[in-house]
Scaffold this active site. Structure first.
Site, PDB file in Angstrom:
ATOM      1  N   GLY A 140       0.808  -1.224   0.000  1.00 43.92           N
ATOM      2  CA  GLY A 140       0.000   0.000   0.000  1.00 43.92           C
ATOM      3  C   GLY A 140       0.836   1.266   0.000  1.00 43.92           C
ATOM      4  O   GLY A 140       0.363   2.323   0.381  1.00 43.92           O
ATOM      5  N   GLY A 142       2.146   2.776  -2.616  1.00 45.47           N
ATOM      6  CA  GLY A 142       2.076   3.594  -3.823  1.00 45.47           C
ATOM      7  C   GLY A 142       3.356   3.522  -4.628  1.00 45.47           C
ATOM      8  O   GLY A 142       3.638   4.409  -5.434  1.00 45.47           O
ATOM      9  N   LEU A 143       4.137   2.465  -4.423  1.00 42.17           N
ATOM     10  CA  LEU A 143       5.364   2.293  -5.211  1.00 42.17           C
ATOM     11  C   LEU A 143       5.144   1.252  -6.315  1.00 42.17           C
ATOM     12  O   LEU A 143       6.073   0.625  -6.791  1.00 42.17           O
ATOM     13  CB  LEU A 143       6.535   1.896  -4.298  1.00 42.17           C
ATOM     14  N   SER A 144       3.877   1.077  -6.713  1.00 48.29           N
ATOM     15  CA  SER A 144       3.513   0.258  -7.878  1.00 48.29           C
ATOM     16  C   SER A 144       3.730  -1.232  -7.703  1.00 48.29           C
ATOM     17  O   SER A 144       4.295  -1.910  -8.570  1.00 48.29           O
ATOM     18  CB  SER A 144       4.278   0.707  -9.133  1.00 48.29           C
ATOM     19  N   SER A 145       3.247  -1.754  -6.594  1.00 47.29           N
ATOM     20  CA  SER A 145       3.326  -3.202  -6.448  1.00 47.29           C
ATOM     21  C   SER A 145       2.431  -3.894  -7.477  1.00 47.29           C
ATOM     22  O   SER A 145       2.751  -5.008  -7.918  1.00 47.29           O
ATOM     23  CB  SER A 145       2.975  -3.632  -5.022  1.00 47.29           C
ATOM     24  N   SER A 146       1.343  -3.259  -7.919  1.00 48.27           N
ATOM     25  CA  SER A 146       0.492  -3.891  -8.936  1.00 48.27           C
ATOM     26  C   SER A 146       1.254  -4.082 -10.242  1.00 48.27           C
ATOM     27  O   SER A 146       1.241  -5.171 -10.824  1.00 48.27           O
ATOM     28  CB  SER A 146      -0.746  -3.049  -9.246  1.00 48.27           C
ATOM     29  N   GLU A 178      -4.630  -4.535 -16.254  1.00 46.15           N
ATOM     30  CA  GLU A 178      -5.183  -3.765 -15.143  1.00 46.15           C
ATOM     31  C   GLU A 178      -6.467  -3.034 -15.543  1.00 46.15           C
ATOM     32  O   GLU A 178      -7.443  -3.003 -14.806  1.00 46.15           O
ATOM     33  CB  GLU A 178      -4.132  -2.776 -14.630  1.00 46.15           C
ATOM     34  N   ASP A 190       3.398   3.135 -14.765  1.00 50.87           N
ATOM     35  CA  ASP A 190       3.971   2.179 -13.812  1.00 50.87           C
ATOM     36  C   ASP A 190       4.479   0.934 -14.529  1.00 50.87           C
ATOM     37  O   ASP A 190       5.570   0.430 -14.252  1.00 50.87           O
ATOM     38  CB  ASP A 190       2.926   1.778 -12.764  1.00 50.87           C
ATOM     39  N   TYR A 240      -9.323   8.020  -8.118  1.00 54.32           N
ATOM     40  CA  TYR A 240      -8.444   8.007  -9.295  1.00 54.32           C
ATOM     41  C   TYR A 240      -9.288   8.040 -10.570  1.00 54.32           C
ATOM     42  O   TYR A 240      -9.070   8.864 -11.462  1.00 54.32           O
ATOM     43  CB  TYR A 240      -7.560   6.751  -9.260  1.00 54.32           C
TER      44      TYR A 240
HETATM   45  C1  GLA Z   1      -0.941   5.521 -10.626  1.00 53.19           C
HETATM   46  C2  GLA Z   1      -1.274   4.991 -12.016  1.00 53.19           C
HETATM   47  C3  GLA Z   1      -0.394   5.658 -13.082  1.00 53.19           C
HETATM   48  C4  GLA Z   1      -0.398   7.185 -12.958  1.00 53.19           C
HETATM   49  C5  GLA Z   1      -0.156   7.598 -11.505  1.00 53.19           C
HETATM   50  C6  GLA Z   1      -0.298   9.085 -11.292  1.00 53.19           C
HETATM   51  O1  GLA Z   1       0.344   5.122 -10.246  1.00 53.19           O
HETATM   52  O2  GLA Z   1      -1.099   3.598 -12.069  1.00 53.19           O
HETATM   53  O3  GLA Z   1      -0.813   5.259 -14.362  1.00 53.19           O
HETATM   54  O4  GLA Z   1      -1.582   7.728 -13.449  1.00 53.19           O
HETATM   55  O5  GLA Z   1      -1.026   6.939 -10.598  1.00 53.19           O
HETATM   56  O6  GLA Z   1       0.695   9.786 -11.971  1.00 53.19           O
END
Ligand code: GLA
Length: 404
Positions: A140, A142-146, A178, A190, A240
């Site tokens: 959680g 926000g470092l793009s684990s997905s 996604e 990401d 979002y």
């Molecule tokens: C998330 C989304 C990205 C981007 C950022 C905001 O990480 O996955 O595609 O939109 O938010 O910059």
């Protein structure tokens, strides 16, 4: 599978140690134990974004960095069409059949199934496997684990190798997973960073032409520090998707056409000001963020290349203020982290990174000032918010790859 070795006491260490992760798979999987020579390990990184937030789905510019935190999967490919994956952190095993994905579970395995679905849609071959997953990306955060999970799954589902396509197509396939399966309308940033990451570099991406360029970040005197607010990102998906619709509404109102056809990439500051009287004030504020954020990304790249760090810092500050006041994706916690960092000598710039509504800030810092930043955050942040922060120094790293 048996679970005697699970849950593992230190999954973050396993994520950085391919041999140890492979050994864990050998210990818990009969299939792996029967064919130890076929065990492989794949890894995909998380990311921070230096500047350019919510610009990706507006077909603008972003400047992410793949980082040295990510997700690793040890796997043994199988001839059946079954995927079974165990989390080292909990011992939980979930799976699915590649020929019948079944309904979404509302669980982490959905991202793996989503990736299988998108690879197949693209005409790329997939293969079953037994695997174990370890991560050192804080949950959680926000470092793009997905995205890291999607990219890592792409390789695991391809027998532990890169799928037979180029890395940009791979990133787009993960984004499609996604958008089309998980149901988050994210942009490409990401997945792009996790696929194309390069050690020692940030990556400038034009999200319309898909042209990209590596920007050296190799100054030994500079450090990248992510500060994790520890605050949950509850409304993230709905907020979002709402921001995305507002941007599409702004583009349609200014440029004409149906929402989703035109893009804010084509709107200049002058066009926005001319249209402002006809726009809903909230929609206008969202558009103002995007229009100027695109300019800030290009200005930041020019400043990095000219070695003008003071200008980079100013642009980080302006970007954060715009996300706080116009795009409204900051939070009191993220603002506190930025304010605390900005008061530390040697911090060049600080701003929230990623989608917002919680998660992390990214700080560009003189290496000698990292201890002072850590100290200030650990001292002042809990007092201001009642939350426990995490201070993570990160380094620009390679994209998804086989590591064993
Ligand atoms: C998330 C989304 C990205 C981007 C950022 C905001 O990480 O996955 O595609 O939109 O938010 O910059």
């Amino acid at each position: 599978m048996t679970s005697s070795a699970l849950p593992h006491p230190d999954p973050a260490a396993l994520a950085r140690d391919p041999r140890a992760l492979a050994d864990l798979l050998l210990a818990i999987s009969n299939e792996a134990a029967a064919r130890p020579a076929d065990v492989r390990v794949v890894h995909a990184p998380g990311r921070v974004n230096l500047i350019g937030e919510h610009t990706d789905y507006n077909l603008g510019f972003v400047l992410p960095v793949a980082i040295d935190l990510g997700i690793a999967i040890a796997l043994v490919p199988t001839a059946d069409r079954r995927v079974e994956l165990t989390l080292a952190a909990t011992g939980e095993t979930l799976g699915f059949n590649l020929d019948d994905l079944g309904p979404k579970r509302g669980a982490w395995i959905d991202y793996v199934a989503a990736t299988a679905w998108a690879l197949a849609e693209r005409g790329l071959q997939t293969q079953g496997f037994r695997g174990v997953l370890a991560s050192d990306l804080p949950q959680g955060s926000g470092l793009s684990s997905s995205a890291a999970l999607e990219l890592c799954s792409s390789l695991a589902l391809s027998g532990g190798e890169l799928p037979a396509t180029d890395r940009m197509t791979l990133a787009q396939t993960a984004q499609r997973a996604e958008n089309g399966y998980v149901g988050v309308n994210c942009g490409l940033m990401d997945q792009f960073a996790s696929s194309l990451g390069r050690p020692g570099h940030a990556l400038l991406l034009d999200c319309r032409s898909l042209e990209h360029r590596a920007i050296p970040m190799a100054d030994p005197d500079l450090a990248l520090v992510a500060c994790h607010s520890g605050s949950p990102r509850k409304l993230e998906t709905s907020a979002y998707n709402e921001r995305r619709s507002q941007c599409e509404a702004a583009a349609a109102a200014i440029l004409g056409g149906e929402p989703g056809e035109a893009s804010l990439r084509d709107v200049t500051a002058a066009m926005l000001e001319e249209a402002r009287p006809r726009l809903d004030p909230v929609v206008a504020a969202r558009a103002e963020h995007i229009v100027h954020e695109n300019g800030r990304v290009l200005a930041a790249v020019a400043a990095f290349e000219a070695g003008d760090l003071a200008e980079v810092g100013r642009l980080f500050g302006a970007s954060h203020a715009s996300m706080r006041d116009l795009f409204e994706i900051s939070s009191p916690e993220l603002d506190a982290l930025v304010e605390i960092a900005s008061g530390v000598d040697g911090v060049i710039g600080a701003r929230l990174t990623g989608a917002g509504f919680g998660g992390c800030t990214i700080n560009l810092v003189r290496r000698s000032a990292v201890p002072a930043l850590r100290e200030a955050v650990m001292r002042d942040y809990p007092a201001r918010t009642g939350l426990a922060p995490r201070v993570l120094e990160v380094a620009a790293s390679a994209g998804a790859r086989r590591v064993l």
